[in-house]
Design a protein around this motif. Structure first.
Motif, short mmCIF file in Angstrom:
data_model
loop_
_atom_site.label_atom_id
_atom_site.label_comp_id
_atom_site.label_asym_id
_atom_site.label_seq_id
_atom_site.Cartn_x
_atom_site.Cartn_y
_atom_site.Cartn_z
N ILE A 135 0.81 -1.20 -0.06
CA ILE A 135 0.04 -0.03 -0.18
C ILE A 135 0.85 1.19 -0.24
CG2 ILE A 135 -1.55 1.19 1.55
CD1 ILE A 135 -2.91 -1.29 2.09
N VAL A 136 0.54 2.11 -0.98
CA VAL A 136 1.45 3.10 -0.94
C VAL A 136 1.08 4.24 0.17
CG1 VAL A 136 2.32 5.41 -2.36
CG2 VAL A 136 1.49 3.17 -3.59
N GLU A 137 2.22 4.61 0.86
CA GLU A 137 1.56 5.44 2.13
C GLU A 137 1.72 6.99 2.17
OE1 GLU A 137 0.59 4.79 5.10
OE2 GLU A 137 0.59 2.57 4.95
N ASP A 138 0.75 7.44 1.08
CA ASP A 138 0.80 8.76 0.85
C ASP A 138 -0.67 9.35 1.34
OD1 ASP A 138 -0.26 7.57 -1.12
OD2 ASP A 138 0.81 8.92 -2.65
N PHE A 139 -1.37 8.69 2.29
CA PHE A 139 -2.69 8.95 2.41
C PHE A 139 -2.90 10.51 3.04
CE2 PHE A 139 -2.74 4.24 2.67
CZ PHE A 139 -3.99 4.14 1.93
N LYS A 140 -3.95 10.98 2.63
CA LYS A 140 -4.44 12.31 3.03
C LYS A 140 -5.81 12.32 3.47
CE LYS A 140 -0.99 14.92 0.18
NZ LYS A 140 -0.91 13.91 -1.05
N PRO A 141 -6.06 13.25 4.37
CA PRO A 141 -7.61 13.63 4.78
C PRO A 141 -8.23 14.18 3.24
CG PRO A 141 -6.25 14.39 6.44
CD PRO A 141 -5.20 13.89 5.48
N THR A 142 -9.57 13.98 3.12
CA THR A 142 -10.06 14.40 1.84
C THR A 142 -11.12 15.55 2.41
OG1 THR A 142 -12.47 13.42 2.08
CG2 THR A 142 -10.67 11.91 1.97
N PRO A 143 -11.68 16.42 1.00
CA PRO A 143 -12.47 17.52 1.11
C PRO A 143 -13.70 17.21 1.70
CG PRO A 143 -11.60 17.13 -1.11
CD PRO A 143 -11.29 15.67 -0.31
N VAL A 144 -14.11 15.68 1.91
CA VAL A 144 -15.51 15.76 2.43
C VAL A 144 -15.24 15.04 3.78
CG1 VAL A 144 -16.64 15.28 0.41
CG2 VAL A 144 -15.48 13.26 1.37
N ASN A 145 -14.20 15.17 4.66
CA ASN A 145 -13.99 15.12 5.98
C ASN A 145 -15.12 16.15 6.79
OD1 ASN A 145 -12.34 13.16 4.87
ND2 ASN A 145 -10.72 13.29 6.71
N GLU A 177 -14.29 11.09 -1.56
CA GLU A 177 -13.75 11.65 -2.86
C GLU A 177 -12.57 11.31 -2.99
OE1 GLU A 177 -15.86 14.27 -4.27
OE2 GLU A 177 -14.72 13.82 -6.07
N ILE A 178 -12.29 10.55 -4.36
CA ILE A 178 -11.05 10.11 -4.83
C ILE A 178 -10.34 11.23 -5.84
CG2 ILE A 178 -9.88 7.95 -5.78
CD1 ILE A 178 -11.29 7.30 -3.36
N PRO A 179 -9.36 11.64 -5.65
CA PRO A 179 -8.97 12.78 -6.47
C PRO A 179 -8.90 12.30 -7.81
CG PRO A 179 -7.46 12.46 -4.33
CD PRO A 179 -8.35 11.44 -4.45
N SER A 180 -8.87 13.19 -9.01
CA SER A 180 -9.00 12.88 -10.41
C SER A 180 -8.32 13.95 -10.98
CB SER A 180 -10.41 12.79 -10.80
OG SER A 180 -11.05 13.94 -10.67
N ASP A 181 -7.86 13.72 -12.10
CA ASP A 181 -6.94 14.58 -12.82
C ASP A 181 -7.80 15.93 -13.44
OD1 ASP A 181 -4.48 12.82 -12.80
OD2 ASP A 181 -5.15 12.08 -14.91
N ASP A 182 -8.97 15.69 -13.46
CA ASP A 182 -9.75 16.67 -13.90
C ASP A 182 -11.03 17.32 -12.59
OD1 ASP A 182 -11.68 14.58 -13.62
OD2 ASP A 182 -12.68 14.99 -15.34
N GLN A 183 -10.50 17.10 -11.37
CA GLN A 183 -11.08 17.51 -10.21
C GLN A 183 -11.40 19.07 -10.15
OE1 GLN A 183 -9.37 15.70 -7.02
NE2 GLN A 183 -7.69 17.34 -6.96
N ASP A 184 -10.59 19.66 -11.09
CA ASP A 184 -10.42 21.23 -11.22
C ASP A 184 -11.98 21.72 -11.75
OD1 ASP A 184 -8.69 23.31 -10.80
OD2 ASP A 184 -8.53 23.67 -12.97
N ILE A 185 -12.67 20.94 -12.50
CA ILE A 185 -13.90 21.29 -13.26
C ILE A 185 -14.87 21.67 -12.17
CG2 ILE A 185 -13.41 20.19 -15.25
CD1 ILE A 185 -15.56 18.03 -14.40
N PHE A 186 -14.71 20.95 -11.03
CA PHE A 186 -15.97 21.33 -9.94
C PHE A 186 -15.17 21.78 -8.55
CE2 PHE A 186 -14.88 16.60 -9.80
CZ PHE A 186 -14.44 16.50 -8.36
N ALA A 187 -13.90 22.11 -8.70
CA ALA A 187 -13.50 22.94 -7.47
C ALA A 187 -13.88 24.29 -7.26
CB ALA A 187 -11.54 22.94 -7.90
N LEU A 188 -13.57 24.56 -5.67
CA LEU A 188 -14.21 25.88 -5.20
C LEU A 188 -12.96 26.69 -5.60
CD1 LEU A 188 -16.14 27.72 -3.57
CD2 LEU A 188 -14.96 26.90 -1.55
N LYS A 189 -13.44 27.69 -6.63
CA LYS A 189 -12.28 28.59 -7.05
C LYS A 189 -12.49 30.06 -6.63
CE LYS A 189 -10.77 25.64 -11.08
NZ LYS A 189 -10.74 25.63 -12.47
#
Lengths: 368, 368
Positions: A28-38, A126-138
């Motif tokens: 398992i790759v140990e680069d876990f991070k809390p998510t935006p829906v925590n 929420e699993i990060p995606s390459d295109d998550q920018d389309i629905f990001a809060l900007k």
């Protein structure tokens, strides 16, 4: 960033593979991070770069705790402090519902925010995606999402709708806007598109980039059996069609600055919502001109009534659903002289990331 | 309706009474009904005419399941199907947060809707009250609750506010409205007033009865440490004051049809929100004219600056809090020539029913 790999003993995918108690060595790759829906301040759940979900819960007296996601239950492991930790297999990018199972009780993960799907308010991830920018809060101008309680004589209730008005709606008080009526799927509700669908942020971003013309979006509950979800087999479109076409549309047209004609009115939906959309636009061709079917119903050319007035039929699906059917159906529409477009969401299945991307594509074609 | 009484064995109030495993024979009135804050289709939780909460959960392999409400844990009992059932002691009328404890894990009850309070999204329950009509969903014209993301330079974020506009706001496009800025308490957030506070329904009903002048209500998050809740001891009002007065008010005044002067602007809050209200109106007396302090801060006459411009100070509390202090403080304000009013919510403590009633009273005095 250099990734640390650890090898842990887990009982995973056992149920999916039909094994009862398989043990496997998985790196398992140990680069876990809390998510935006925590939940605010909650360190778990976390997601790593592989798309694995890890969560934790204190349950000192429990015998067995499982992470239940994507129809698979993953065993969690207790430490000396009574804290259980466990990881899922990699998930598709985007949004998924999940829950915990504690000694046989299915409960929400108290570390996550809660969303309505799978017929209940429960945990989402929420699993990060390459295109998550389309629905990001900007940092762009934001529209408003109005919670509206509109009168419905046919159901003898006040019914809720969420109504997105684009940035500038409050200031440009002489401008009128086209409207998209946007439906959720089975076992979801009117919260699903504004919450996990992030419809408002998708629109804010598209408008800021000049890629979509501003329009209003109306999202309401697509069934009239409020109390319990019935079987789809017995679903009768008439009660909801009455609410939508004869009650909600008049309310929207009198309370918002709409362009209140067929040419400027669209309907779209996902899954069950696509079937509702197809049925209602066939029953009432004088009401809608732009049609979006996400992951569900498909139009055949001979089903399209009032062809001259149909401005757009958009059909989409996840690549893990049935892309060929969507393409073939759409090409047939084109050959019949209908303005049609298809879209396939790469790497996703029957889930909200497919539908966010579908809205993102569809919105760029609307009212142009 | 004739009530059936059953006698059941429960281990209840044991912790409250300092006993570890007390068993008591308690007669429970068997008229339990599902509540308005249940998940769609969920038969539990239920409440009876005594105000007891009963809930159920399937947890076949659990050793111990408790219902945790009002700082007391009540033992639940397992049946032969693995379903646990348990009841609380009678609760105060109104809204309460609660949770379940399953083999040591504190989790939301999956049968209830979820609310933000006690620093987390979790289960809430509604105990019927004689005056629940004041916040009932009725067949009257309804205002809209706008979810707004406003730019905040001081915190470098887009921040959320919920903004209630009264019925008629969309149609009477030349009318301008006074504004109330309404704050939540510690460990609550901007969702608390529109959700468990039912601020919009309270206003819809008052306006329909002709008891309140229509005004706009703005509800935003009252802290600037978004990620984790800090101790109140170190709380510095300045960052939030900047967000509220220098960023949110200008946004509201440019995006809504407000009467944008001191005379037509109120601030109120509950608990921590009352302390914020008192501090901010003292720091910025030129901004607000009407002041509401619910269950918290109290004004002394010599603290009121710019007396001529203070139109109203309203102070309230639950009867189980400190009614005498509220009455004395308010009478002293009156004697100093200030237009002041007090209100005591009968039979309630430091909880949302006190604050719903406080808003219901306060709103009838505002901008008159």
């Amino acid at each position: 960033m250099k990734q640390k790999r650890t090898t842990v003993l887990i009982m995973a995918l056992a149920m999916a593979a039909g094994m009862h108690c398989a043990q496997a060595q998985i790196a398992i790759v140990e680069d876990f991070k809390p998510t935006p829906v925590n939940q605010p301040g909650s360190p778990f759940p976390q997601v790593n770069s592989e798309g694995r979900v890890r969560t934790q819960i204190l349950a000192p007296d429990a015998k067995r705790v499982q992470l239940d996601i994507g129809a698979v239950k993953y065993e969690m492991v207790k430490d000396e402090n009574g804290v259980w930790t466990g990881e899922s297999a990699p998930q598709d990018v985007g949004f998924h519902y999940y829950q915990l199972n504690i000694d046989g009780a299915s409960v929400p993960d108290p570390g996550s925010l809660f969303f309505f799907g799978a017929c209940r308010w429960g945990s989402g991830i929420e699993i990060p995606s390459d295109d998550q920018d389309i629905f990001a809060l900007k940092n762009v101008p934001h529209g408003h999402v109005h919670e509206v309680l509109f009168p419905s004589k046919s159901t003898n209730t006040s019914r809720r709708a969420f109504i997105y008005t684009p940035p500038g709606y409050e200031q440009e008080t002489s401008k009128r806007y086209p409207v998209l009526y946007l439906q959720h799927g089975y076992c979801e509700n009117e919260y699903s598109w504004p919450m996990q669908g992030r419809a408002n942020l998708i629109m804010d971003n598209l408008i800021a980039e000049g890629k979509a013309n501003p329009f209003i979006i109306v999202m309401t509950y697509g069934m009239t059996n409020e109390i319990k979800f019935g079987g789809l087999r017995d679903f009768d479109i008439k009660p909801f069609q009455t609410v939508l076409v004869d009650e909600l549309i008049p309310y929207v047209d009198t309370h918002f600055r709409t362009l209140a004609d067929q040419k400027h009115r669209a309907m779209a939906g996902l899954s069950m919502g696509s079937m509702e959309t197809k049925t209602i636009v066939m029953n009432r061709p004088e009401v809608f001109s732009h049609i979006g079917l996400f992951s569900g119903a498909l139009f055949q050319p001979d089903e399209v009534k009032n062809k001259a007035n149909v401005k757009l039929i958009f059909q989409s699906t996840g690549s893990k659903e049935r892309p060929d059917a969507v393409k073939q159906s759409t090409e047939a529409l084109k050959q019949a002289g209908i303005n049609a477009a298809w879209y396939v969401s790469e790497g996703t299945a029957h889930e909200f990331h497919t539908w966010r991307r579908s809205l993102h594509q569809f919105a760029q074609l609307l009212f142009k």
